[in-house]
Design a protein around this motif. Structure first.
Motif, PDB file in Angstrom:
ATOM      1  N   UNK A 295       0.819  -1.214   0.000  1.00 43.01           N
ATOM      2  CA  UNK A 295       0.000   0.000   0.000  1.00 43.01           C
ATOM      3  C   UNK A 295       0.853   1.264   0.000  1.00 43.01           C
ATOM      4  N   UNK A 296       0.338   2.287  -0.640  1.00 42.07           N
ATOM      5  CA  UNK A 296       0.806   3.639  -0.355  1.00 42.07           C
ATOM      6  C   UNK A 296       0.218   4.029   0.995  1.00 42.07           C
ATOM      7  N   UNK A 297       1.048   4.560   1.890  1.00 35.58           N
ATOM      8  CA  UNK A 297       0.605   4.852   3.250  1.00 35.58           C
ATOM      9  C   UNK A 297       0.858   6.316   3.569  1.00 35.58           C
ATOM     10  N   UNK A 298      -0.207   7.020   3.941  1.00 38.95           N
ATOM     11  CA  UNK A 298      -0.061   8.381   4.436  1.00 38.95           C
ATOM     12  C   UNK A 298      -0.368   8.388   5.923  1.00 38.95           C
ATOM     13  N   UNK A 299       0.399   9.157   6.687  1.00 42.45           N
ATOM     14  CA  UNK A 299       0.245   9.185   8.135  1.00 42.45           C
ATOM     15  C   UNK A 299      -0.021  10.600   8.606  1.00 42.45           C
ATOM     16  N   UNK A 300      -0.926  10.705   9.574  1.00 39.76           N
ATOM     17  CA  UNK A 300      -1.176  11.998  10.214  1.00 39.76           C
ATOM     18  C   UNK A 300      -1.311  11.802  11.716  1.00 39.76           C
TER      19      UNK A 300
END
Length: 317
Positions: free
Chosen positions: A29-34
């Motif tokens: 997966x492409x993973x974005x974190x916030x």
């Protein structure tokens, strides 16, 4: 792609959130974190890189540089959610906190996006009732640390769409996780109700002076825990009597019933009891040594997971 989610967003990037991020990135997966904490966002790249390195050293992951390149830290929640088909929320374990962030997530996601919460025991109905697109929310509770332990409890709210549970279950299984579906909501789900029963008895045995903390822990780590590393309670008792589970029940069911009756009025963990347990634990492990011991735990767990995977492969051949 090794799982059904092309783009996963992680909301709340503490230990659990980071574990999820590594898991999804390794699965393709492409993973974005916030994370709302600026300091946490600043330290995330180094932390994630270190977790991936540890997995590679343990023989549990390959191509970790590629996985790291698929992860991106975002400065806003909207940035992290943009284009995500799955969101894993791992914020602080309080109803009001989860309700607030779930409303924010629900207002920003698309109609097909699924949102899983890492809640350890709070049902989704407690914090998604007023959430936009609430039918896309469910509990996806991992065992900590999630990048090492494979079990994930899936618990739908009464309004969760059935296809949501099925989609998440298939995606997690394809990643090598072990999804466990809880058929209807119950406080604590399965894992923490089982763990809670053991914990409550451990606290009671210590409070009543039957054994030290060290000896109670040893009973589990060098006894029960050895079997529980690769089989559950029902299989354990099925193998512990010549005639299987029925034979075991005939032999020992009265004993366990008697034990259960002895705890019909369980006591809470009093302040004095917590103080005594804390003092004994701090004698064994000073507070400042907890991070070091936690890292030791993760190394041991990684080695155990690697061993169990090798044994599973051998059993299949």
């Amino acid at each position: 792609m090794e799982n059904g989610f092309r783009h996963t967003a992680i909301v709340g990037a503490g230990l659990v959130g980071c574990g999820w991020a590594v898991t999804f990135a390794l699965a393709g997966s492409t993973v974005t974190l916030y994370d709302e904490r600026a300091e946490a966002r600043q330290n995330l790249p180094e932390r994630l890189r270190g977790m991936l390195d540890d997995l590679e050293k343990a023989g549990l992951a390959n191509h970790t540089a590629e996985a790291f390149s698929r992860m991106r830290v975002c400065e806003t929640l909207a940035q992290a959610l943009d284009g995500a088909d799955y969101v894993q929320e791992s914020v602080f374990e309080r109803v009001e906190v989860k309700a607030t962030v779930s409303k924010d997530i629900g207002a920003l996601i698309g109609p097909q996006t699924i949102v899983g919460s890492s809640s350890s025991g709070i049902p989704a109905s407690a914090f998604t009732q007023e959430v936009p697109k609430r039918e896309r929310f469910l509990i996806a509770h991992p065992v900590n640390p999630p990048h090492l332990a494979p079990v994930v409890e899936l618990v739908p709210a009464p309004w969760t769409a059935p296809d949501v549970v099925l989609t998440v279950r298939h995606a997690l299984a394809a990643m090598g996780k072990v999804p466990v579906e809880v058929r209807r909501e119950i406080e604590g789900f399965i894992l923490n109700r089982l763990q809670g029963a053991l914990l409550n008895e451990a606290w009671a045995l210590y409070e009543e002076g039957y054994a030290s903390i060290e000896d109670i822990d040893a009973t589990v780590s060098h006894g029960l825990g050895l079997r529980w590393a690769f089989m559950g309670p029902f299989e354990t008792i099925d193998l512990n009597a010549p005639g299987g589970v029925a034979d075991y029940a005939e032999r020992l069911a009265p004993l366990y019933h008697s034990i259960a009756l002895s705890r019909t009025e369980p006591r809470g963990w009093s302040a004095d009891l917590i103080r005594r347990v804390t003092e004994e634990r701090r004698q064994s492990l000073p507070l400042e040594k907890i991070p070091e011991r936690s890292a030791w735990r993760d190394r041991r767990l990684a080695a155990l997971v690697a061993h169990l995977r090798a044994q599973d492969r051998a059993d299949r051949n």
